[in-house]
Design an enzyme around this catalytic site. Structure first.
Site, PDB file in Angstrom:
ATOM      1  N   THR A 121      21.401  97.662  25.273  1.00 60.95           N
ATOM      2  CA  THR A 121      20.980  97.931  26.646  1.00 60.95           C
ATOM      3  C   THR A 121      20.118  96.776  27.122  1.00 60.95           C
ATOM      4  OG1 THR A 121      20.992 100.290  26.129  1.00 60.95           O
ATOM      5  CG2 THR A 121      19.920  99.621  28.161  1.00 60.95           C
ATOM      6  N   LYS A 151      22.034  99.437  16.013  1.00 61.85           N
ATOM      7  CA  LYS A 151      21.995 100.374  17.140  1.00 61.85           C
ATOM      8  C   LYS A 151      23.404 100.939  17.329  1.00 61.85           C
ATOM      9  CE  LYS A 151      19.708 101.055  21.562  1.00 61.85           C
ATOM     10  NZ  LYS A 151      18.932 100.417  22.645  1.00 61.85           N
ATOM     11  N   GLU A 153       9.231 103.689  13.897  1.00 60.51           N
ATOM     12  CA  GLU A 153       9.370 103.312  15.290  1.00 60.51           C
ATOM     13  C   GLU A 153       8.866 104.459  16.150  1.00 60.51           C
ATOM     14  OE1 GLU A 153      13.579 102.619  15.350  1.00 60.51           O
ATOM     15  OE2 GLU A 153      14.091 104.729  15.091  1.00 60.51           O
TER      16      GLU A 153
END
Length: 252
Positions: free
Chosen positions: A21, A131, A164
């Site tokens: 993204t 990802k 994270e």
């Protein structure tokens, strides 16, 4: 015209895909070389068939329609019949979509509050850092976040190491040194994380929650929000000064 997704698409059926993204700023994709490298690495790790990266870049640049926006690239392994086997699937499918750029101005200015997620990330070194489109863990974490008072949640893995936050990476500051979690077991190695690690001295560490007790400052980051300070972690106020100093350097 947006391409339709076949019911045989493996990303749709099995999460057998990868994505990135990207932020468009002043008509330019930010950190494009790192986004492209991320996709190429993930495609290699997951043994995707050959992808025409030059054509993909041309398509992506042509998709820019606004000075400031979000562009997402999703690459599926392709279409196949019933079953998990990828044998004979040799035509990856590329989907490019655009959306409005979220406004993180207040977060960057005021900082966020950070809690701790109940869900722990599964440990799978073969997928760590990538990802991929199998993101049910993050969906569950976001559901939990809705029932808290926090802006985001810190996530640990099943060995109790800090990884994270729900959809961003995290950095810690202690005794004039920056640290970020090693992502060899679980988590997503974000493009902004990689970019910042190239800009200043950062040590990758495997820390448990107890080792955050004497951390002086924290920030979270991804390609859209850039650097966002953490002003409060659980019940403890943090110093935003070291983070603000980084932000003034305009590293993003």
């Amino acid at each position: 015209m947006k391409p339709s997704v076949s019911r045989f698409d493996r990303s749709f059926n099995y999460g057998d895909g990868i994505f990135t993204t990207m932020q468009v700023k002043a008509g330019l994709i930010q950190l494009w070389p790192l986004h492209l490298a991320r996709l190429q690495h993930a495609a290699t790790q997951l043994h995707f068939a050959k992808i025409d990266w030059s054509s993909l870049e041309t398509e992506v640049m042509a998709a820019i329609t606004e000075p400031n926006q979000v562009i997402k690239i999703l690459i599926s392994r392709g279409e196949g019949g019933r079953g998990y086997s990828s044998q004979g699937i040799d035509t990856p499918k590329v989907y490019i979509s655009c959306s409005a750029l979220p406004d993180y101005h207040l977060w960057r200015q005021q900082g966020i509050t950070l809690g701790i997620a109940e869900l722990k990330l599964a440990i799978q070194p073969a997928l760590a850092g990538i990802k991929h489109t199998s993101r049910l863990e993050q969906v569950l974490i976001k559901q939990q976040l809705l029932h808290t008072e926090f802006d985001d949640l810190l996530v640990i893995d099943q060995q109790d190491f800090v990884c994270e936050v729900s959809a961003a990476n995290i950095f810690f500051y202690r005794q004039q040194q920056w640290y970020t979690p090693s992502l060899e077991r679980a988590g997503v190695a974000g493009v902004m994380r990689q970019h910042l690690m190239q800009q200043f001295d950062v040590k990758q560490v495997s820390w448990t929650l107890a080792q955050l007790n004497d951390v002086e400052a924290m920030f979270i980051c991804n390609a859209l929000m850039e650097i966002v300070p953490v002003q409060r972690f659980m019940l403890r106020e943090l110093d935003m000064t070291p983070v603000n100093a980084l932000m003034k350097r305009q590293l993003c």
